[in-house]
Design a protein around this motif. Sequence first.
Motif, PDB file in Angstrom:
ATOM      1  N   UNK A 282     -18.081 -30.928  16.189  1.00 33.53           N
ATOM      2  CA  UNK A 282     -17.788 -30.451  14.835  1.00 33.53           C
ATOM      3  C   UNK A 282     -16.693 -31.310  14.217  1.00 33.53           C
ATOM      4  N   UNK A 283     -16.886 -31.657  12.946  1.00 38.78           N
ATOM      5  CA  UNK A 283     -15.947 -32.510  12.228  1.00 38.78           C
ATOM      6  C   UNK A 283     -15.535 -31.829  10.937  1.00 38.78           C
ATOM      7  N   UNK A 284     -14.241 -31.850  10.636  1.00 36.84           N
ATOM      8  CA  UNK A 284     -13.746 -31.387   9.344  1.00 36.84           C
ATOM      9  C   UNK A 284     -12.940 -32.517   8.722  1.00 36.84           C
ATOM     10  N   UNK A 285     -12.846 -32.489   7.396  1.00 32.63           N
ATOM     11  CA  UNK A 285     -12.099 -33.509   6.665  1.00 32.63           C
ATOM     12  C   UNK A 285     -10.956 -32.816   5.931  1.00 32.63           C
ATOM     13  N   UNK A 286      -9.752 -33.370   6.038  1.00 33.79           N
ATOM     14  CA  UNK A 286      -8.603 -32.817   5.322  1.00 33.79           C
ATOM     15  C   UNK A 286      -8.785 -33.039   3.826  1.00 33.79           C
ATOM     16  N   UNK A 287      -8.467 -32.030   3.023  1.00 34.03           N
ATOM     17  CA  UNK A 287      -8.527 -32.167   1.570  1.00 34.03           C
ATOM     18  C   UNK A 287      -7.575 -33.255   1.091  1.00 34.03           C
ATOM     19  N   UNK A 288      -6.385 -33.278   1.673  1.00 35.33           N
ATOM     20  CA  UNK A 288      -5.403 -34.314   1.366  1.00 35.33           C
ATOM     21  C   UNK A 288      -5.147 -35.069   2.669  1.00 35.33           C
ATOM     22  N   UNK A 289      -5.386 -36.385   2.650  1.00 31.37           N
ATOM     23  CA  UNK A 289      -5.212 -37.197   3.855  1.00 31.37           C
ATOM     24  C   UNK A 289      -3.752 -37.174   4.298  1.00 31.37           C
TER      25      UNK A 289
END
Length: 168
Positions: free
Chosen positions: A103-110
């Motif tokens: 499972x992969x999630x991406x931060x809204x703000x890097x």
Amino acid sequence: MFDAKKLTEEQVDSIKSWAAEGAQLADIQKRMEDEMEIRLTYMDTRFLVLDLGIELRNLAEEAKQKEAEEAAADPAQAGNADDLTEDDLEILPPTPQGSGAVRVTVDEIARPGVMASGRVTFADGNGGMWYVDEGGRLGIDPDVDGYRPTEADVLAFQRELQATMENR
């Protein structure tokens, strides 16, 4: 000083089973007071454990050692997830998002100092932070020091990340 001969066989067996379950001296001391109504100092507990010939287990150390042995026995674990590059993502065929155990999630703000970041959880439940640095290099900072995902998990991670980024 407490004399180990004052304990019944049942009490000795209980102490041995606590130690086998991973209880440390403070745990044994507390359980002896709570369950056997025997109050000992920490030092007396230590001497008692020595007198009974009980070896205390360090479950965290055993888990690390087992993980290291498994990694050494599995050549697929020899790959370095920190050496992934953005180019590696481009050669992989995309798969539908959420199709694997990774499972992969991406931060809204890097995070500071990176172009993109997020979290990854691999099939075995271990995970960490992934990032693409300003040089375009993909890296993983695992939650457990020394953790190396399997080659299959790295490939699944790349696919999931690619699919996730395309859907943004």
